[in-house]
Design a protein around this motif. Structure first.
Motif, PDB file in Angstrom:
ATOM      1  N   SER A  84      56.533  75.561  33.387  1.00  0.00           N
ATOM      2  CA  SER A  84      57.149  75.857  32.085  1.00  0.00           C
ATOM      3  C   SER A  84      56.339  76.897  31.321  1.00  0.00           C
ATOM      4  O   SER A  84      56.914  77.824  30.715  1.00  0.00           O
ATOM      5  CB  SER A  84      57.277  74.573  31.261  1.00  0.00           C
ATOM      6  N   GLU A  85      55.000  76.797  31.334  1.00  0.00           N
ATOM      7  CA  GLU A  85      54.172  77.778  30.637  1.00  0.00           C
ATOM      8  C   GLU A  85      54.313  79.165  31.250  1.00  0.00           C
ATOM      9  O   GLU A  85      54.372  80.174  30.531  1.00  0.00           O
ATOM     10  CB  GLU A  85      52.703  77.343  30.663  1.00  0.00           C
ATOM     11  N   ASN A 111      57.651  80.810  30.267  1.00  0.00           N
ATOM     12  CA  ASN A 111      57.633  81.288  28.883  1.00  0.00           C
ATOM     13  C   ASN A 111      56.839  82.587  28.737  1.00  0.00           C
ATOM     14  O   ASN A 111      57.130  83.408  27.874  1.00  0.00           O
ATOM     15  CB  ASN A 111      57.038  80.216  27.974  1.00  0.00           C
ATOM     16  N   LEU A 112      55.824  82.775  29.584  1.00  0.00           N
ATOM     17  CA  LEU A 112      54.983  83.978  29.509  1.00  0.00           C
ATOM     18  C   LEU A 112      55.551  85.151  30.281  1.00  0.00           C
ATOM     19  O   LEU A 112      55.114  86.278  30.090  1.00  0.00           O
ATOM     20  CB  LEU A 112      53.584  83.666  30.056  1.00  0.00           C
ATOM     21  N   SER A 113      56.481  84.913  31.169  1.00  0.00           N
ATOM     22  CA  SER A 113      56.938  85.955  32.086  1.00  0.00           C
ATOM     23  C   SER A 113      57.690  87.066  31.365  1.00  0.00           C
ATOM     24  O   SER A 113      58.287  86.859  30.316  1.00  0.00           O
ATOM     25  CB  SER A 113      57.829  85.347  33.167  1.00  0.00           C
ATOM     26  N   ASP A 114      57.618  88.236  31.950  1.00  0.00           N
ATOM     27  CA  ASP A 114      58.324  89.416  31.439  1.00  0.00           C
ATOM     28  C   ASP A 114      58.580  90.330  32.622  1.00  0.00           C
ATOM     29  O   ASP A 114      58.114  90.077  33.736  1.00  0.00           O
ATOM     30  CB  ASP A 114      57.490  90.118  30.371  1.00  0.00           C
TER      31      ASP A 114
END
Length: 405
Positions: free
Chosen positions: A206-207, A210-213
């Motif tokens: 989950s973390e 949320n950080l992915s781009d």
């Protein structure tokens, strides 16, 4: 590890900051940002050195000036063949490993070790990686090789040697020794595919999501990280964050920016003392082999204070893992090469730095000469011709015939 100011910890949850991982993350991020700030100007100069080798030798202001006078700027690159000659010299003098014996009894062992070193070199194509690191060192002043024990594509662990690009590496700015014995910390930063990270750290899914781009955006930011503006009119010299010119679509690859940190901490460590490969290895009371060595083979346990190597992998808001170094040598698993160091700051630079000004001078002079050779000026009496536009067109011809009053 003290929590740093809000510029470092502003994006982190306060409850998380109270944990051990949270305190480490605040400390590591603050240290990383400090090094970026300290090395911003030096890394920008190194980026300019590499750009000169690639032929990008004009600033935006100079390009605008050439465009204003309708002239194509020409680059007369004398740096590239000079550097290529140095790189070719390194390739021509490559040599194989030869482990020499200290005594006559070591002859057979030295032969086996020579063959082993040659085998490790061959399976890694190590000579190519060393040449890449030498190229980085020659151009920008610093080159890196990672020496690690990792699984290959078949899942078998082996010693791996591979070149690391200088833009992905950030080292302790106070270090000056070539063997890195005075270095306290070192980062390798990469943009890693999201699915690959989730496979390795499923409990952090989950973390990581949320950080992915988009990987293109993150990679562009990473390559330009800590490079300051080179615009002479920019007195504030703001740090560049990359050109975010990408537009997301369904075909984008998602990635996460991951920091791999190696650092030393002074602590008391129990070491085994005796003959053989276990000498100076950290003592583990739960290890049965260590108990046998101390009880039956005369090994002693000595408590010493030393610099213990640690490694950690983390993202902007989560720690993926943190532990003592898995390597017995207790050193950084990297080989650093640098060409020259500035006497005061200790920042590296390469051979291009000293020839950048002569190269710019050559470009300016020759472009000015071409402009003057291709420019035609006319001095005439008022009313000498009926049409100035027709005169300009006629002068531009190689067989011009000009009729005046």
């Amino acid at each position: 590890m003290a929590i740093l100011d809000e510029t470092v910890t502003g994006n982190l949850d306060q409850d998380f900051l109270a944990t051990e991982d949270g305190r480490f993350l605040a400390w590591a991020h603050g240290l990383y940002q400090r090094e970026l700030d300290l090395q911003a100007v030096a890394r920008t100069e190194r980026a300019i050195d590499v750009a000169f080798y690639d032929g990008d030798q004009f600033t935006d202001e100079e390009l605008e000036e050439y465009e204003a006078r309708n002239q194509t700027p020409r680059v007369f690159n004398e740096i590239k063949p000079t550097v290529d000659w140095l790189l070719g010299g390194e390739r021509r003098i490559r040599t194989d490993w030869a482990v020499l014996p200290r005594t006559e009894d070591d002859s057979e062992a030295s032969i086996r070790k020579s063959k082993l070193a040659k085998y490790i070199d061959d399976i890694n194509n190590a000579r190519w990686h060393r040449s890449e690191a030498y190229g980085d060192m020659t151009k920008n002043g610093e080159g890196w090789i990672a020496v690690e024990y990792l699984p290959n594509q078949d899942g078998d662990f082996q010693i791996m040697l591979q070149h690391e690009h200088w833009r992905y590496m950030l080292a302790d700015s106070k270090s000056r020794r070539r063997d890195m014995t005075d270095m306290q910390y070192l980062w390798r930063v990469k943009v890693i595919d999201l699915h690959t990270l989730i496979n390795h750290f499923p409990d952090k899914e989950s973390e990581l999501i949320n950080l992915s781009d988009d990987m293109g955006v993150l990679e562009d930011e990473l390559l330009d990280e800590a490079l300051v503006s080179v615009d002479p009119s920019d007195k504030n010299r703001q740090i560049r964050t990359g050109s975010l010119s990408f537009t997301q679509s369904a075909g984008d690859r998602d990635g996460v920016k991951v920091y791999e940190m190696w650092y030393r901490q002074s602590e008391k460590v129990k070491l085994l003392r005796g003959e053989g490969s276990f000498n100076n290895q950290p003592y583990d009371e739960k290890n049965e082999d260590h108990q046998v060595l101390t009880q039956h083979y005369g090994f002693q346990v000595a408590e010493v204070t030393r610099q213990q190597m640690y490694c950690a992998m983390y993202t902007d808001d989560t720690v993926l893992y943190r532990q003592k170094s898995p390597y017995k040598h207790n050193r950084f698993p990297f080989v650093r090469r640098y060409a020259y160091l500035k006497d005061r700051e200790g920042t590296p630079y390469g051979v291009i730095r000293s020839v950048r000004d002569p190269q710019s001078d050559l470009n300016i002079r020759r472009n000015k000469a071409l402009f003057m050779l291709s420019s035609v000026r006319v001095i005439m009496d008022e009313g000498a011709v009926e049409s100035k536009e027709a005169l300009a067109e006629e002068i531009a011809r190689w067989d011009a015939i000009i009729e005046k009053k």
